[in-house]
Design a protein around this motif. Sequence first.
Motif, PDB file in Angstrom:
ATOM      1  N   ASP A 147      -8.588   1.672   1.242  1.00  0.00           N
ATOM      2  CA  ASP A 147      -6.842   1.287   0.829  1.00  0.00           C
ATOM      3  C   ASP A 147      -7.169   0.499  -1.103  1.00  0.00           C
ATOM      4  OD1 ASP A 147      -6.544  -0.991   1.101  1.00  0.00           O
ATOM      5  OD2 ASP A 147      -7.347  -1.028   3.204  1.00  0.00           O
ATOM      6  N   SER A 148      -6.089   0.082  -1.161  1.00  0.00           N
ATOM      7  CA  SER A 148      -6.267   0.076  -2.218  1.00  0.00           C
ATOM      8  C   SER A 148      -6.907  -1.463  -2.792  1.00  0.00           C
ATOM      9  CB  SER A 148      -4.802  -0.193  -3.107  1.00  0.00           C
ATOM     10  OG  SER A 148      -4.068  -0.236  -4.357  1.00  0.00           O
ATOM     11  N   GLN A 202       0.695  -1.432  -0.149  1.00  0.00           N
ATOM     12  CA  GLN A 202      -0.020  -0.356  -0.225  1.00  0.00           C
ATOM     13  C   GLN A 202       0.836   1.417   0.036  1.00  0.00           C
ATOM     14  OE1 GLN A 202      -3.100   0.326  -0.176  1.00  0.00           O
ATOM     15  NE2 GLN A 202      -2.166   2.472  -1.032  1.00  0.00           N
ATOM     16  N   ASP A 252     -10.529  -0.747  -1.762  1.00  0.00           N
ATOM     17  CA  ASP A 252     -11.783  -0.204  -2.673  1.00  0.00           C
ATOM     18  C   ASP A 252     -11.871  -1.046  -3.714  1.00  0.00           C
ATOM     19  OD1 ASP A 252     -11.440   1.923  -1.490  1.00  0.00           O
ATOM     20  OD2 ASP A 252     -10.725   3.338  -3.313  1.00  0.00           O
ATOM     21  N   CYS A 288      -7.661   6.528  -2.746  1.00  0.00           N
ATOM     22  CA  CYS A 288      -8.549   5.597  -3.056  1.00  0.00           C
ATOM     23  C   CYS A 288      -9.020   5.893  -1.781  1.00  0.00           C
ATOM     24  CB  CYS A 288      -7.842   4.682  -2.247  1.00  0.00           C
ATOM     25  SG  CYS A 288      -6.156   3.865  -2.995  1.00  0.00           S
ATOM     26  N   GLN A 289     -10.297   5.777  -0.983  1.00  0.00           N
ATOM     27  CA  GLN A 289     -11.252   5.933  -0.174  1.00  0.00           C
ATOM     28  C   GLN A 289     -10.309   5.375   0.967  1.00  0.00           C
ATOM     29  OE1 GLN A 289     -13.933   7.222   1.353  1.00  0.00           O
ATOM     30  NE2 GLN A 289     -15.331   7.013   0.142  1.00  0.00           N
ATOM     31  N   SER A 324      -3.909   7.230   0.974  1.00  0.00           N
ATOM     32  CA  SER A 324      -3.430   6.357   0.298  1.00  0.00           C
ATOM     33  C   SER A 324      -3.654   6.096  -1.373  1.00  0.00           C
ATOM     34  CB  SER A 324      -4.353   5.110   0.639  1.00  0.00           C
ATOM     35  OG  SER A 324      -4.314   4.513   2.124  1.00  0.00           O
ATOM     36  N   THR A 358      -3.244   4.307  -5.598  1.00  0.00           N
ATOM     37  CA  THR A 358      -3.407   3.010  -6.435  1.00  0.00           C
ATOM     38  C   THR A 358      -2.533   3.190  -7.129  1.00  0.00           C
ATOM     39  OG1 THR A 358      -5.682   1.914  -5.658  1.00  0.00           O
ATOM     40  CG2 THR A 358      -4.456   1.058  -7.810  1.00  0.00           C
ATOM     41  N   ALA A 400     -13.645   5.629  -7.043  1.00  0.00           N
ATOM     42  CA  ALA A 400     -14.382   5.685  -5.006  1.00  0.00           C
ATOM     43  C   ALA A 400     -14.826   6.414  -4.590  1.00  0.00           C
ATOM     44  CB  ALA A 400     -12.287   5.134  -4.742  1.00  0.00           C
ATOM     45  N   GLN A 448      -3.316  -3.021  -8.563  1.00  0.00           N
ATOM     46  CA  GLN A 448      -1.500  -3.444  -8.020  1.00  0.00           C
ATOM     47  C   GLN A 448      -0.332  -4.135  -7.979  1.00  0.00           C
ATOM     48  OE1 GLN A 448      -1.358   0.453  -5.830  1.00  0.00           O
ATOM     49  NE2 GLN A 448       0.249   0.178  -7.302  1.00  0.00           N
TER      50      GLN A 448
END
Length: 524
Positions: free
Chosen positions: A494-495, A200, A498, A491-492, A336, A338, A317, A421
């Motif tokens: 985290d990768s 992340q 989401d 990101c809303q 965070s 991506t 997101a 990712q």
Amino acid sequence: MSPRQENGIVSCSLHENGTSDPLPLAYSEKAVQEMLQLPLEGIDNNLVEFSEAMRTVAKALRRAAEGKTSAQAEAAEWKRKFELEKSRNLQLERKAISSVNSCCDLPNKRTSDLADQPEVCLPANGKNGHCCGANGICNHEVLRDGEVRSDSEPVNKKVVKKASFKLSWNSEGSKGNQYKHDVVSFDRGNISTTERSSKQIFLKWDSNPQTVLVLTKPNSDSVKLLCSELVRWLKDQKKLNIYVEPRVRSELLDESSSFNFVQTWKEDEEVLLLHTKVDLVVTLGGDGTVLWAASLFKGPVPPVVPLSMGSLGFMTAFHSEQYKESLDSVLQGPVSITLRHRLQCYVIRETAKHEFDTEEPILVLNEVTIDRGISSYLTNLECYCDNTFVTCVQGDGLILSTTSGSTAYSLAAGGSMVHPQVPGILFTPICPHSLSFRPLILPEHVTVRVQVPFNSRSSAWASFDGKDRKQLNPGDALICSMAPWPVPTACQVDSTSDFLRSIHEGLHWNLRKIQNSDGPSSST
Ligand SMILES: NC(=O)c1ccc[n+]([C@@H]2O[C@H](COP(=O)([O-])OP(=O)(O)OC[C@H]3O[C@@H](n4cnc5c(N)ncnc54)[C@H](O)[C@@H]3O)[C@@H](O)[C@H]2O)c1
Ligand SMILES: Nc1ncnc2c1ncn2[C@@H]1O[C@H](COP(=O)(O)OP(=O)(O)OP(=O)(O)O)[C@@H](O)[C@H]1O
């Protein structure tokens, strides 16, 4: 008809009315057989000789084509390496200059104060050559390529320089001072991996963002409404400079002349310099608007905050109704992100004088598709991975997709869904006319070459993120490799959260009623 032998070829004479002379009675079947034996053998021999000659020519042609293909693939690979090396050298150069200029000795000093100096950073800790430490990287170190001061600075505006930020990622190893840069470590003969690319990543602003580019989906009243509200809020509450597309500026000015603070560009060339001026991109729309935003940046891309105003929203997101909270938190950081990898595609024409004679590269965030277009024939696409022949795609076409695009067209064609990712290139056939043609996922470092062979029945067509169709004639090729410039999307959560949320909510992935417990028990 009287059979005659001329130069070993049997010929028959026909009367003008099409009838032939009756064969003399003395010509029994056997006699005919004997008579014809020799000349027919002569024909056969000639044909055999001729077909062997043709086969030799075909073999030579195929060898020449393969040689050319592999030379082209090699040249493309060298070109890619050259570009990577160039950008690496640029970074080294910047680091060298930074040790002279010591810009990071002045904490939070804005780069605008250094307008006439090269904008670079000094290693803060004196170690590793990175100003942000071992498990992070500063945007000065990576995002400066091609940054030139534009002569056509925006009308009536002072020169504003980009906010600096750093990216960092969790590293278990670094806690115990065991952080290693090598991907693989050999500790007393034991092999272990110390670094993986899918951690992340967090973005932390070093200085406040000052300029935001707002991009909107066209022809939507709700988007237009939210756009003017958002622009007003960013200006009044956040004191930010705003850029929009020329179309949107006209729309805003039609609404009220008080929007004249909004900046835009006139010439297409100015778009190439956007990344030097913009700290953050906000998109209002669906996934298509994120693709559009990415397509505007042919090089480095500023962080993107995608506000959802479409129907699906895999890459969007953030809920648009909560734009204030979302943007507040992104502007404040850390956030965070991506890093969405992109593919770099080159078309090489058969008529090209040499291998570097490619058309402008096209960067895609989802995929490049090579299909049969309007032709009703099967595609016939020869595919190579680096210099190795992969397969010949006979069907409707081929999708070369990023992992971000794995949930788009590639998914519809039977490809796997892959976390964005994860670096890799998806190789997904479209309706292959073969039972065993399963999709592949190739590693990120390879160069894929798709060649339309000379004996192809028709042209193929390439399209890039569903746009810009280009015809590929027999002899033309498309080269595709991982681009050095990903698209960083906020990101809303985290990768991973989401991604999982989007496949659940967007695709209803594996949605099934839970089975009742009142069935047969295992003991019966
Ligand atoms: N059969 C198919 O599924 C098919 C056919 C053509 C194009 N596409 C996709 O459409 C994309 C272009 O999108 P557009 O919005 O400009 O065209 P569009 O308006 O026709 O939308 C296509 C759909 O694909 C979705 N989509 C786009 N990118 C996505 C992603 N990364 N993950 C999940 N869904 C995604 C969009 O939300 C939209 O619902 C192309 O890159 C291609 O991947 C899909
Ligand atoms: N600023 C822009 N300028 C030109 N075209 C754009 C722009 N933003 C988006 N588009 C195009 O408009 C189309 C629709 O956009 P988008 O996918 O964002 O909306 P949507 O179709 O309503 O969303 P969803 O796909 O989630 O239903 C896409 O093909 C996209 O490429």
